[in-house]
Write a protein that holds these residues in place. Structure first.
Motif, PDB file in Angstrom:
ATOM      1  N   ALA A 196      -5.816  -3.169   1.938  1.00 21.19           N
ATOM      2  CA  ALA A 196      -5.597  -3.697   3.287  1.00 21.19           C
ATOM      3  C   ALA A 196      -5.968  -5.181   3.345  1.00 21.19           C
ATOM      4  O   ALA A 196      -7.015  -5.590   2.841  1.00 21.19           O
ATOM      5  CB  ALA A 196      -6.424  -2.912   4.306  1.00 21.19           C
ATOM      6  N   THR A 242       7.568  -7.686   1.815  1.00 23.66           N
ATOM      7  CA  THR A 242       6.949  -6.655   2.664  1.00 23.66           C
ATOM      8  C   THR A 242       6.983  -7.161   4.110  1.00 23.66           C
ATOM      9  O   THR A 242       7.285  -8.333   4.360  1.00 23.66           O
ATOM     10  CB  THR A 242       5.465  -6.430   2.287  1.00 23.66           C
ATOM     11  OG1 THR A 242       4.729  -7.609   2.608  1.00 23.66           O
ATOM     12  CG2 THR A 242       5.282  -6.102   0.818  1.00 23.66           C
ATOM     13  N   ILE A 254      -4.793  -9.182   5.569  1.00 21.46           N
ATOM     14  CA  ILE A 254      -3.931  -9.882   6.533  1.00 21.46           C
ATOM     15  C   ILE A 254      -3.622 -11.284   5.996  1.00 21.46           C
ATOM     16  O   ILE A 254      -4.381 -11.830   5.188  1.00 21.46           O
ATOM     17  CB  ILE A 254      -4.593  -9.990   7.927  1.00 21.46           C
ATOM     18  CG1 ILE A 254      -5.967 -10.678   7.856  1.00 21.46           C
ATOM     19  CG2 ILE A 254      -4.721  -8.610   8.559  1.00 21.46           C
ATOM     20  CD1 ILE A 254      -6.580 -10.995   9.216  1.00 21.46           C
ATOM     21  N   VAL A 298       5.342 -10.555   4.554  1.00 21.89           N
ATOM     22  CA  VAL A 298       6.121 -11.749   4.213  1.00 21.89           C
ATOM     23  C   VAL A 298       7.292 -11.913   5.182  1.00 21.89           C
ATOM     24  O   VAL A 298       7.607 -13.033   5.612  1.00 21.89           O
ATOM     25  CB  VAL A 298       6.597 -11.659   2.741  1.00 21.89           C
ATOM     26  CG1 VAL A 298       7.749 -12.601   2.468  1.00 21.89           C
ATOM     27  CG2 VAL A 298       5.440 -11.970   1.803  1.00 21.89           C
ATOM     28  N   GLN A 302      -3.334   1.272  11.412  1.00 25.25           N
ATOM     29  CA  GLN A 302      -2.167   1.734  12.166  1.00 25.25           C
ATOM     30  C   GLN A 302      -1.936   3.211  11.840  1.00 25.25           C
ATOM     31  O   GLN A 302      -2.246   3.676  10.743  1.00 25.25           O
ATOM     32  CB  GLN A 302      -0.918   0.905  11.870  1.00 25.25           C
ATOM     33  CG  GLN A 302      -0.354   1.020  10.465  1.00 25.25           C
ATOM     34  CD  GLN A 302       1.038   0.394  10.318  1.00 25.25           C
ATOM     35  OE1 GLN A 302       2.001   0.839  10.939  1.00 25.25           O
ATOM     36  NE2 GLN A 302       1.136  -0.644   9.503  1.00 25.25           N
ATOM     37  N   GLY A 318       0.826  -1.213   0.000  1.00 25.48           N
ATOM     38  CA  GLY A 318       0.000   0.000   0.000  1.00 25.48           C
ATOM     39  C   GLY A 318       0.854   1.253   0.000  1.00 25.48           C
ATOM     40  O   GLY A 318       0.584   2.213  -0.731  1.00 25.48           O
TER      41      GLY A 318
END
Ligand code: NAD
Length: 252
Positions: free
Chosen positions: A89, A188, A91, A191, A42, A22
């Motif tokens: 976004a 990222t 997860i 990972v 966040q 992002g």
């Protein structure tokens, strides 16, 4: 001829724009001349604030409908409207399915599928009223091919792929394009966390990838810039793979 490098005049919202893919998309869109706002659960880091002082960040859990509506209100007010929305976004979830309980299943569905629906729906409502726009949904190569111990993740991403197609055919008449991006393994924090927990072996993974390496977030951002640009004005309902050849590869 429209350029895929030119987003000047466009107003873009990116969910999950404070980190990883992002953040790379935020940088690429700004460099192409767009004005950008971020929704993220966040807060922006000091480094983000120093690098991107003109990018407003709105606190938002994309799985919460009120948060998403308020975040869109804030972003649309700040930018004066929205031409491009990236539902990025998401997860990860990596656990043997026999150990996956209902709460775990719901958790990945709520962010990766409900969150993408809420973002796309809010974007579509606003773009329908303003004459159109472009929506990009962040799927994964695991929305197209399967991997073990990632049931919720794979199902949520394949749902995202279908959401892009279904919305594209429904909203084309409103001037709204909807596409999905399907990255392979991208270096990222997402990972890095799996590697640190021993859930992912980077050496095996790179050996399995025809280009022999992981993808850089900037390479996803380049595709994300093209897909919302006017150069992609006839592209809708597509799943755009940026996976270094992984899904084409039927061998080791
Ligand atoms: N990294 C990869 O290899 C890879 C591969 C394929 C697809 N993807 C997808 O790309 C997207 C971004 O992944 P990444 O690797 O950059 O992840 P990341 O964990 O590095 O960053 C994710 C960002 O999203 C935010 N976020 C997470 N849950 C949120 C929520 N509920 N509400 C609002 N913000 C939230 C985080 O705060 C963070 O800023 C995800 O949808 C992921 O599934 C990643």
């Amino acid at each position: 001829m429209a350029s895929s490098d030119d987003l000047s005049g466009k107003r873009a919202l990116v969910t999950g724009g404070c980190a990883g893919i992002g953040l790379a998309i935020v940088r690429a869109y700004r460099a192409a001349g767009a004005r950008v706002a971020v929704l993220d659960r966040q807060a922006a880091s000091d480094a983000f604030r120093a690098e991107l002082p003109d990018v407003p960040v709105f606190a938002c859990d994309v799985a919460d409908p009120d948060d998403v509506r308020k975040g869109f209100d804030g972003a649309a007010d700040a930018l004066g409207g929205l031409d491009a929305v990236v539902a990025n976004a998401g997860i990860s979830q990596n656990c043997p399915t026999l150990d996956l309980d209902f709460a775990g299943w719901r958790k990945v569905m709520s962010v990766n599928l409900d969150g993408v629906f809420l973002t796309a729906h809010e974007a579509g409502r606003r773009m329908a009223a303003s004459g159109g726009g472009s929506i990009l949904l962040m799927a994964s190569m695991y929305g197209v091919v399967a991997a073990p111990e990632r049931l919720g993740y794979c199902v949520s991403k394949s749902g995202t792929v279908m959401m892009a197609k279904a919305l594209a055919v429904e909203w084309a008449k409103l001037g709204i394009r909807v596409n999905a991006l399907a990255p392979g393994y991208v270096r990222t924090p997402f990972v890095d966390d799996l590697v640190a927990r021993g859930r992912l072996d980077p050496v095996k993974l790179e050996a399995r990838t025809p280009i022999g390496r992981m993808i850089d977030p900037t390479e996803i951002a380049d595709a994300a810039r093209f897909l919302v640009s006017d150069a992609a004005r006839a592209v809708t309902g597509q799943v755009f793979g940026v996976d270094g050849g992984w899904t084409a590869n039927g061998y080791l």
